[in-house]
Design a protein around this motif. Structure first.
Motif, PDB file in Angstrom:
ATOM      1  N   UNK A 281       0.857  -1.179   0.000  1.00  0.00           N
ATOM      2  CA  UNK A 281       0.000   0.000   0.000  1.00  0.00           C
ATOM      3  C   UNK A 281       0.890   1.225   0.000  1.00  0.00           C
ATOM      4  N   UNK A 282       0.829   2.009  -1.054  1.00  0.00           N
ATOM      5  CA  UNK A 282       1.645   3.221  -1.151  1.00  0.00           C
ATOM      6  C   UNK A 282       1.108   4.265  -0.177  1.00  0.00           C
ATOM      7  N   UNK A 283       1.989   5.001   0.512  1.00  0.00           N
ATOM      8  CA  UNK A 283       1.554   5.976   1.527  1.00  0.00           C
ATOM      9  C   UNK A 283       1.135   7.309   0.908  1.00  0.00           C
ATOM     10  N   UNK A 284       0.156   7.292   0.022  1.00  0.00           N
ATOM     11  CA  UNK A 284      -0.242   8.475  -0.734  1.00  0.00           C
ATOM     12  C   UNK A 284      -1.133   9.392   0.100  1.00  0.00           C
ATOM     13  N   UNK A 285      -0.987  10.684  -0.098  1.00  0.00           N
ATOM     14  CA  UNK A 285      -1.796  11.663   0.614  1.00  0.00           C
ATOM     15  C   UNK A 285      -3.279  11.402   0.396  1.00  0.00           C
ATOM     16  N   UNK A 286      -4.069  11.607   1.465  1.00  0.00           N
ATOM     17  CA  UNK A 286      -5.525  11.438   1.428  1.00  0.00           C
ATOM     18  C   UNK A 286      -5.922   9.981   1.282  1.00  0.00           C
ATOM     19  N   UNK A 287      -5.089   9.079   1.763  1.00  0.00           N
ATOM     20  CA  UNK A 287      -5.387   7.651   1.742  1.00  0.00           C
ATOM     21  C   UNK A 287      -5.563   7.157   3.177  1.00  0.00           C
ATOM     22  N   UNK A 288      -6.669   6.466   3.433  1.00  0.00           N
ATOM     23  CA  UNK A 288      -6.947   5.871   4.735  1.00  0.00           C
ATOM     24  C   UNK A 288      -6.885   4.359   4.607  1.00  0.00           C
ATOM     25  N   UNK A 289      -6.017   3.748   5.396  1.00  0.00           N
ATOM     26  CA  UNK A 289      -5.874   2.294   5.436  1.00  0.00           C
ATOM     27  C   UNK A 289      -6.440   1.792   6.758  1.00  0.00           C
ATOM     28  N   UNK A 290      -7.344   0.833   6.677  1.00  0.00           N
ATOM     29  CA  UNK A 290      -7.940   0.211   7.857  1.00  0.00           C
ATOM     30  C   UNK A 290      -7.630  -1.279   7.827  1.00  0.00           C
ATOM     31  N   UNK A 291      -7.220  -1.839   8.967  1.00  0.00           N
ATOM     32  CA  UNK A 291      -7.039  -3.292   9.027  1.00  0.00           C
ATOM     33  C   UNK A 291      -7.136  -3.763  10.471  1.00  0.00           C
ATOM     34  N   UNK A 292      -7.449  -5.075  10.624  1.00  0.00           N
ATOM     35  CA  UNK A 292      -7.491  -5.650  11.969  1.00  0.00           C
ATOM     36  C   UNK A 292      -6.099  -5.550  12.589  1.00  0.00           C
ATOM     37  N   UNK A 293      -6.048  -5.166  13.855  1.00  0.00           N
ATOM     38  CA  UNK A 293      -4.764  -4.903  14.513  1.00  0.00           C
ATOM     39  C   UNK A 293      -4.077  -6.156  15.036  1.00  0.00           C
ATOM     40  N   UNK A 294      -4.780  -7.276  15.043  1.00  0.00           N
ATOM     41  CA  UNK A 294      -4.231  -8.481  15.682  1.00  0.00           C
ATOM     42  C   UNK A 294      -3.382  -9.286  14.708  1.00  0.00           C
ATOM     43  N   UNK A 295      -3.183 -10.542  15.030  1.00  0.00           N
ATOM     44  CA  UNK A 295      -2.244 -11.380  14.274  1.00  0.00           C
ATOM     45  C   UNK A 295      -2.709 -11.704  12.858  1.00  0.00           C
ATOM     46  N   UNK A 296      -3.903 -11.281  12.501  1.00  0.00           N
ATOM     47  CA  UNK A 296      -4.367 -11.506  11.139  1.00  0.00           C
ATOM     48  C   UNK A 296      -3.629 -10.635  10.121  1.00  0.00           C
ATOM     49  N   UNK A 297      -2.963  -9.574  10.594  1.00  0.00           N
ATOM     50  CA  UNK A 297      -2.350  -8.635   9.659  1.00  0.00           C
ATOM     51  C   UNK A 297      -0.930  -8.216  10.065  1.00  0.00           C
ATOM     52  N   UNK A 298       0.046  -9.118  10.003  1.00  0.00           N
ATOM     53  CA  UNK A 298       1.438  -8.665  10.130  1.00  0.00           C
ATOM     54  C   UNK A 298       1.730  -7.662   9.014  1.00  0.00           C
ATOM     55  N   UNK A 299       2.603  -6.717   9.279  1.00  0.00           N
ATOM     56  CA  UNK A 299       2.910  -5.716   8.258  1.00  0.00           C
ATOM     57  C   UNK A 299       4.256  -5.076   8.569  1.00  0.00           C
ATOM     58  N   UNK A 300       4.806  -4.389   7.583  1.00  0.00           N
ATOM     59  CA  UNK A 300       6.047  -3.654   7.786  1.00  0.00           C
ATOM     60  C   UNK A 300       6.005  -2.374   6.969  1.00  0.00           C
ATOM     61  N   UNK A 301       6.744  -1.374   7.448  1.00  0.00           N
ATOM     62  CA  UNK A 301       6.956  -0.155   6.673  1.00  0.00           C
ATOM     63  C   UNK A 301       8.303  -0.307   5.995  1.00  0.00           C
TER      64      UNK A 301
END
Length: 415
Positions: A281-301
């Motif tokens: 997911x590109x960090x573009x202006x005016x973009x809202x990302x929603x996801x479950x905070x638990x172990x269903x969604x590991x992520x990295x920047x």
């Protein structure tokens, strides 16, 4: 990759030797490719050199002053050494950019229905264009002012069920390289950040009817305003809420205008379902990302090569949050009970030592008051007996007096 501007780089593709349409590695700027396919193909050979060169560039940039950079330097979370940088392990597979699910409406009821449905179906949702351009400009102005104020600190890693134990918090630039500040949203000096937080609160507050009781959103954290200052700063793969602290929805709003993820990096790489598959997911202006905070969604920047701004709010599930609070209370009570038990042992030990000391003093005084005739009499009673202490015990003398008395008799040569 970025267009070549480094005279030290050989102007041929490192894989096929092509001399046209070349781009250089955006991380180390030290090798050329004719396209991303050859860059990916060459990565196994290039990886170590790339990381070493990027580390060297980072070390050099960290020697510049904050005035030269216009923002904080090493103390604000940038990598501080080659060793630190080489500890990083980001997922370095090719980009897999996803398209946002635009709702074609700004009616919050419709957006909420769509977003809640995507969360239940996919575990995440990406929305674009929810605010006007002038609103984005004002929010970004607030964020830049708070960044320039020096109030933002290096991002911390927190342990504990509630992620609130200061003793367990630590900054580690090799893991996360951002600098952050926590805002409630009511700070008068940053009214536009407050407006954004209120907007997200209003949107997420409409989700509950669509979750059918599976999740009940109630309350939120403060908003985390974060800046990744470039130079490869990122945040390696992690889960926001691995320990059931109550956070259920992560809401990330981006503020980066004209952002090119191909050259500037900094995309959020999401691993939905904790599988090997991923989405960027590109960090573009005016973009809202929603996801479950638990172990269903590991992520990295992934490493960002330029200044990257985002605002994150975590929303609590009422049941899990209350359970987390109760668990924390039980943990605190168990600790208190343990501390009290330890204190009682220490008091009992101190009291025992005090009583023993008093007995020793009184025993010493009693023996010292015995006359020579009395000592002779005691000597006659125990002399030649196989167990002198047994004789004195039969007479009702306590152990401390027995020991002092026998020692005195020996010192006087009566035994």
């Amino acid at each position: 990759m970025a267009a070549s501007a480094n005279p030290e780089v050989t102007d041929v593709c490192a894989v096929c030797g092509a001399k046209s349409n070349l781009k250089r590695c955006s991380r180390c700027q030290g090798v050329m490719y004719c396209g991303r396919e050859h860059q990916s193909q060459h990565w196994k050979q290039h990886k170590k050199i790339c990381r070493a060169k990027l580390a060297a560039r980072t070390d050099e940039s960290n020697t510049q002053t904050a005035d030269e950079k216009g923002h904080g330097s090493q103390s604000r979370g940038q990598p501080s050494s080659t060793a630190d940088l080489l500890e990083r392990e980001f997922d370095e597979r090719p980009l897999n950019l996803m398209k946002p699910c635009q709702t074609r409406t700004k009616d919050l009821d419709d957006v909420a229905a769509h977003s809640a449905g995507k969360l239940r179906q996919d575990g995440f949702c990406v929305l674009d264009g929810l605010l006007d351009d002038d609103e984005i400009a004002r929010i970004l102005e607030d964020v830049r002012r708070v960044d320039g104020s020096g109030a933002m600190k290096a991002g911390e890693l927190a342990g504990g069920r509630a992620s609130s134990d200061d003793k367990e918090k630590v900054t580690k630039p090799t893991v996360r390289g951002d600098r952050i500040i926590w805002l409630q949203g009511s700070e008068p000096e940053y009214p536009n950040i407050g407006t954004l937080i209120n907007f997200i609160d209003t949107l997420v507050g409409k989700f509950n009817p669509y979750f059918e009781g599976e999740t009940v959103i109630k309350g939120r954290t403060k908003a985390q305003v974060a800046c990744y200052p470039g130079n490869g700063a990122g945040y390696i793969r992690h889960v926001d809420n691995p320990g059931k602290d109550g956070r259920r929805i992560t809401a990330l709003f981006y503020l980066n205008k004209q952002w090119d993820v191909q050259t500037q990096g900094g995309n959020l790489r999401l691993f939905p379902g904790d599988k090997d598959q991923y989405l960027d997911i590109a960090p573009l202006a005016n973009r809202l990302l929603l996801f479950w905070s638990d172990r269903r969604n590991p992520h990295e920047v992934q490493p960002a090569n330029d200044m990257r701004y985002a605002i994150t709010v975590w929303y609590y599930d009422a049941v899990e949050r209350e359970q987390a609070r109760m668990d924390k209370v039980h943990e605190d009570m168990a600790k208190i009970r343990g501390d009290i038990a330890l204190l009682e042992l220490e008091v009992a030990k101190a009291e025992k030592e005090r009583v023993a000391s008093e007995l020793d003093k009184k025993s010493k005084s009693a023996v010292e008051k015995l006359s020579d005739e009395e000592l002779q009499a005691f000597a006659c009673m125990v002399r030649g007996h196989p167990d002198p202490s047994a004789v004195l015990t039969e007479m009702g003398l306590i152990t401390s007096i027995q020991e002092l008395l026998l020692a005195t008799l020996k010192d006087k040569g009566l035994l």
